[in-house]
Design a protein around this motif. Structure first.
Motif, PDB file in Angstrom:
ATOM      1  N   VAL A 398       0.833  -1.204   0.000  1.00  0.00           N
ATOM      2  CA  VAL A 398       0.000   0.000   0.000  1.00  0.00           C
ATOM      3  C   VAL A 398       0.870   1.258   0.000  1.00  0.00           C
ATOM      4  N   LEU A 399       2.023   1.187   0.655  1.00  0.00           N
ATOM      5  CA  LEU A 399       2.944   2.323   0.677  1.00  0.00           C
ATOM      6  C   LEU A 399       3.387   2.698  -0.740  1.00  0.00           C
ATOM      7  N   LEU A 400       3.768   1.694  -1.533  1.00  0.00           N
ATOM      8  CA  LEU A 400       4.159   1.955  -2.927  1.00  0.00           C
ATOM      9  C   LEU A 400       2.977   2.453  -3.751  1.00  0.00           C
ATOM     10  N   LEU A 401       1.811   1.870  -3.511  1.00  0.00           N
ATOM     11  CA  LEU A 401       0.614   2.291  -4.241  1.00  0.00           C
ATOM     12  C   LEU A 401       0.255   3.734  -3.904  1.00  0.00           C
ATOM     13  N   TYR A 402       0.429   4.098  -2.644  1.00  0.00           N
ATOM     14  CA  TYR A 402       0.179   5.472  -2.212  1.00  0.00           C
ATOM     15  C   TYR A 402       1.066   6.461  -2.981  1.00  0.00           C
ATOM     16  N   ALA A 403       2.339   6.107  -3.144  1.00  0.00           N
ATOM     17  CA  ALA A 403       3.257   6.973  -3.887  1.00  0.00           C
ATOM     18  C   ALA A 403       2.822   7.110  -5.347  1.00  0.00           C
ATOM     19  N   MET A 404       2.394   6.004  -5.950  1.00  0.00           N
ATOM     20  CA  MET A 404       1.947   6.032  -7.346  1.00  0.00           C
ATOM     21  C   MET A 404       0.679   6.870  -7.510  1.00  0.00           C
ATOM     22  N   ILE A 405      -0.230   6.765  -6.552  1.00  0.00           N
ATOM     23  CA  ILE A 405      -1.471   7.545  -6.614  1.00  0.00           C
ATOM     24  C   ILE A 405      -1.166   9.039  -6.543  1.00  0.00           C
ATOM     25  N   ARG A 406      -0.271   9.429  -5.630  1.00  0.00           N
ATOM     26  CA  ARG A 406       0.106  10.844  -5.506  1.00  0.00           C
ATOM     27  C   ARG A 406       0.713  11.361  -6.806  1.00  0.00           C
ATOM     28  N   PHE A 407       1.580  10.555  -7.412  1.00  0.00           N
ATOM     29  CA  PHE A 407       2.223  10.985  -8.653  1.00  0.00           C
ATOM     30  C   PHE A 407       1.204  11.132  -9.777  1.00  0.00           C
ATOM     31  N   THR A 408       0.330  10.157  -9.909  1.00  0.00           N
ATOM     32  CA  THR A 408      -0.687  10.195 -10.966  1.00  0.00           C
ATOM     33  C   THR A 408      -1.611  11.392 -10.801  1.00  0.00           C
ATOM     34  N   LEU A 409      -2.018  11.654  -9.573  1.00  0.00           N
ATOM     35  CA  LEU A 409      -2.905  12.789  -9.311  1.00  0.00           C
ATOM     36  C   LEU A 409      -2.201  14.123  -9.559  1.00  0.00           C
ATOM     37  N   SER A 410      -0.903  14.181  -9.287  1.00  0.00           N
ATOM     38  CA  SER A 410      -0.171  15.440  -9.489  1.00  0.00           C
ATOM     39  C   SER A 410      -0.073  15.807 -10.969  1.00  0.00           C
ATOM     40  N   LEU A 414      -1.858  19.049 -13.089  1.00  0.00           N
ATOM     41  CA  LEU A 414      -1.177  19.908 -14.066  1.00  0.00           C
ATOM     42  C   LEU A 414      -1.928  19.925 -15.391  1.00  0.00           C
ATOM     43  N   HIS A 415      -2.451  18.785 -15.777  1.00  0.00           N
ATOM     44  CA  HIS A 415      -3.204  18.679 -17.029  1.00  0.00           C
ATOM     45  C   HIS A 415      -4.495  19.493 -16.951  1.00  0.00           C
ATOM     46  N   LEU A 416      -5.220  19.382 -15.852  1.00  0.00           N
ATOM     47  CA  LEU A 416      -6.502  20.078 -15.702  1.00  0.00           C
ATOM     48  C   LEU A 416      -6.339  21.594 -15.654  1.00  0.00           C
ATOM     49  N   LYS A 417      -5.168  22.048 -15.217  1.00  0.00           N
ATOM     50  CA  LYS A 417      -4.898  23.486 -15.176  1.00  0.00           C
ATOM     51  C   LYS A 417      -4.296  23.991 -16.480  1.00  0.00           C
ATOM     52  N   HIS A 418      -4.314  23.126 -17.513  1.00  0.00           N
ATOM     53  CA  HIS A 418      -3.806  23.480 -18.840  1.00  0.00           C
ATOM     54  C   HIS A 418      -2.342  23.925 -18.795  1.00  0.00           C
ATOM     55  N   THR A 419      -1.593  23.333 -17.880  1.00  0.00           N
ATOM     56  CA  THR A 419      -0.174  23.661 -17.749  1.00  0.00           C
ATOM     57  C   THR A 419       0.671  22.764 -18.642  1.00  0.00           C
ATOM     58  N   HIS A 421       0.189  18.911 -20.782  1.00  0.00           N
ATOM     59  CA  HIS A 421      -0.722  17.813 -21.128  1.00  0.00           C
ATOM     60  C   HIS A 421      -0.288  16.543 -20.408  1.00  0.00           C
ATOM     61  N   ILE A 422      -1.273  15.772 -19.945  1.00  0.00           N
ATOM     62  CA  ILE A 422      -0.977  14.582 -19.152  1.00  0.00           C
ATOM     63  C   ILE A 422      -0.120  13.574 -19.916  1.00  0.00           C
ATOM     64  N   ALA A 423      -0.348  13.465 -21.226  1.00  0.00           N
ATOM     65  CA  ALA A 423       0.450  12.533 -22.037  1.00  0.00           C
ATOM     66  C   ALA A 423       1.913  12.967 -22.088  1.00  0.00           C
ATOM     67  N   ASP A 424       2.144  14.290 -22.150  1.00  0.00           N
ATOM     68  CA  ASP A 424       3.518  14.800 -22.173  1.00  0.00           C
ATOM     69  C   ASP A 424       4.215  14.558 -20.832  1.00  0.00           C
ATOM     70  N   SER A 425       3.481  14.740 -19.729  1.00  0.00           N
ATOM     71  CA  SER A 425       4.058  14.502 -18.400  1.00  0.00           C
ATOM     72  C   SER A 425       4.466  13.046 -18.232  1.00  0.00           C
ATOM     73  N   ILE A 426       3.591  12.143 -18.659  1.00  0.00           N
ATOM     74  CA  ILE A 426       3.892  10.709 -18.542  1.00  0.00           C
ATOM     75  C   ILE A 426       5.080  10.338 -19.428  1.00  0.00           C
ATOM     76  N   THR A 427       5.095  10.899 -20.640  1.00  0.00           N
ATOM     77  CA  THR A 427       6.188  10.599 -21.574  1.00  0.00           C
ATOM     78  C   THR A 427       7.531  11.060 -21.010  1.00  0.00           C
ATOM     79  N   ILE A 428       7.555  12.268 -20.470  1.00  0.00           N
ATOM     80  CA  ILE A 428       8.795  12.788 -19.887  1.00  0.00           C
ATOM     81  C   ILE A 428       9.255  11.912 -18.734  1.00  0.00           C
ATOM     82  N   SER A 429       8.326  11.519 -17.864  1.00  0.00           N
ATOM     83  CA  SER A 429       8.673  10.692 -16.704  1.00  0.00           C
ATOM     84  C   SER A 429       9.197   9.328 -17.129  1.00  0.00           C
TER      85      SER A 429
END
Length: 487
Positions: A398-410, A414-419, A421-429
């Motif tokens: 659950v500790l690892l899952l918690y970290a993944m959830i925080r990252f995904t939500l972050s 950024l995507h929802l604030k039009h800063t 795009h979510i696809a670009d953030s995932i690609t960079i990561s």
């Protein structure tokens, strides 16, 4: 996005601003890196020395107290310091208001901890914990006087002074801890390490900045600061509380020695995490806060990628060598930390990725989204713990899952604030992580089938594959940056 990234019409002015920003980044990153490496290096030395003098039980006791101290420190600071760093024009009334708030809240928090200490002791069935936590909580009172001088130095980008003071304070704490441990003071050596370090840091900051605390309070100034700080404070409390629930759950359900292994592993991974967070909050945030929104997005995109690439290389390299590292530096009696430490290193890497995204939101002044991210992640995490139960393997999963959830939500925020795009953030990561992750997997497979038994060959193969994959992905990543900037 086009409006955010719009450049200055004057090319010379643009070039001059760019050079100033680069110089500030270099100075901030260098000095904050030296600060973080120096301070965490001292902590690491302390861990190596004290681990041979103390027992896992001592670290288990310290872990029991951690949640109360960390939450109290978050409440005391309340994100108001960050609000002043972000604010363009700060006056003496603002600083005095922050000082008054810090002192008043620290006194209230200490009284609360003092009064509930017996109940904490009963909860953990450890009678000595009552005295320990009452002494340890003195740190809260001392730290209340250090926040304003620290803000002044950070706002003035005085990274060199801040770094030297922090390292010197850490050294004082380390010397005291080692002396006390040698003379048989046990867990007191760990407690006074923090108290002496905090005392030296606070007195040095006040002396260097010539700050004279004034108990003056402005309601309008406080409202302005709390509007920015309340969201980050709530987010920090949720994050700190949720992470410490794991430490305290282990302390409650497991033998004290296992709790010690768990807490020691958490502390060790915090060495790397603290280095990263010191650079992010101590250098990147103050510098980016002075930029326009468009420049913040543009610079953060590039900085985040290179930070992720470097960090993933370090983390996977450490995991490959973790058995040898623990045996050499901590000794055979601490080999029980290895399974926990592997999980915590991955956990810390993902958490740092989230911190980079969170720093971008904070630099843009979008703090409500930070709070929402932490609320959702904490609720989901605690719900899973309730459903799955408090067995040690479930806690780690659950500790690892918690970290993944925080990252995904972050990145979703950024995507929802039009800063970005979510696809670009995932690609960079992904492209920042793959050059380290793929060599790591290959090395682990080869070790499992025993094709390569030498740790030296493992490390050489890991580094070689990292260089090759980085070269392959580099040009595609640079083109991705250009697309984001021109989007």
């Amino acid at each position: 996005m086009t409006e955010l990234i719009k450049m200055s019409e004057n090319p010379n002015n643009q070039k001059e601003q760019s050079n100033d920003f680069i110089n500030s980044i270099k100075s901030g990153v260098i000095w904050n890196s030296l600060l973080a490496v120096g301070r965490q290096g001292l902590n690491f030395v302390a861990t190596i020395v004290l681990a041979r003098l103390l027992m896992p039980d001592d670290y288990g006791l310290l872990g029991m107290m951690a949640i109360f101290i960390s939450v109290s420190e978050v409440l005391m600071e309340a994100g108001l310091g960050a609000a002043l760093i972000k604010k363009k024009d700060v006056n003496q009334v603002d600083y005095s208001t922050l000082t008054t708030y810090n002192i008043a809240v620290s006194i209230v928090l200490y009284v609360i901890i003092f009064l509930i200490a017996p109940y904490i002791s009963v909860f953990y069935s450890t009678s000595s914990l009552k005295l320990y936590i009452r002494i340890y909580a003195v740190v809260i009172l001392i730290d209340s006087l250090s926040i304003v001088p620290k803000v002044q130095l950070m706002k003035g980008l005085c990274f060199r002074k801040l770094s030297i003071i922090n390292i010197a304070s850490g050294l004082c704490g380390l010397i005291v801890a080692i002396v006390l441990a040698f003379t048989g003071f046990g867990v007191y050596s760990l407690i006074f390490q923090y108290i002496i370090s905090s005392l030296f840091l606070t007195s040095s900051l006040v002396f260097i900045t010539h700050y004279k605390p004034k108990l003056q309070f402005s309601i309008s100034s406080f409202k302005e600061m709390i509007f920015f700080g309340v969201n980050t404070t709530g987010a920090n409390i949720l994050k700190s509380s949720t992470e410490n629930i794991f430490v305290n759950a282990v302390a409650k359900i497991c033998p004290l020695s296992i709790a010690g292994y768990f807490n020691q592993s958490y502390k060790l991974q915090n060495v790397l995490s603290s280095v990263c967070n010191t650079v992010i909050d101590g250098a990147l945030f103050p510098i980016l806060s002075k930029e326009s929104d468009g420049n913040i997005v543009r610079h953060s995109t590039s900085l985040n990628f290179y930070s992720m690439t470097f960090l993933s290389f370090i983390v996977f390299f450490l995991i490959i060598n973790i058995d040898l590292i623990v045996y050499i530096f901590l000794g055979e009696k601490w080999m029980g930390t290895i399974p926990f430490l592997r999980v915590f290193l991955l956990f810390g890497l993902i958490q740092t990725y989230t911190s980079l995204n969170r720093n971008l939101l904070k630099s843009l002044g979008i703090t409500l989204d930070i709070l929402i991210v932490e609320m959702i992640a904490s609720v989901v995490c605690l719900s899973l713990l309730f459903i799955l139960g408090y067995e040690i393997n479930n806690l780690l999963g659950v500790l690892l899952l918690y970290a993944m959830i925080r990252f995904t939500l972050s990145i979703t925020a950024l995507h929802l604030k039009h800063t970005i795009h979510i696809a670009d953030s995932i690609t960079i990561s992904l492209k920042a992580t793959l050059p380290s992750f793929l060599p790591f997997v290959i090395c682990m497979v080869l070790a499992r089938v025993k094709l390569i038994n030498s740790i030296v060959l493992h490390n050489l193969l890991y580094i070689l594959l990292f260089i090759v994959i980085t070269r392959i992905l580099r040009f595609r990543v640079l083109s991705l940056f250009k697309r984001i900037i021109n989007d």
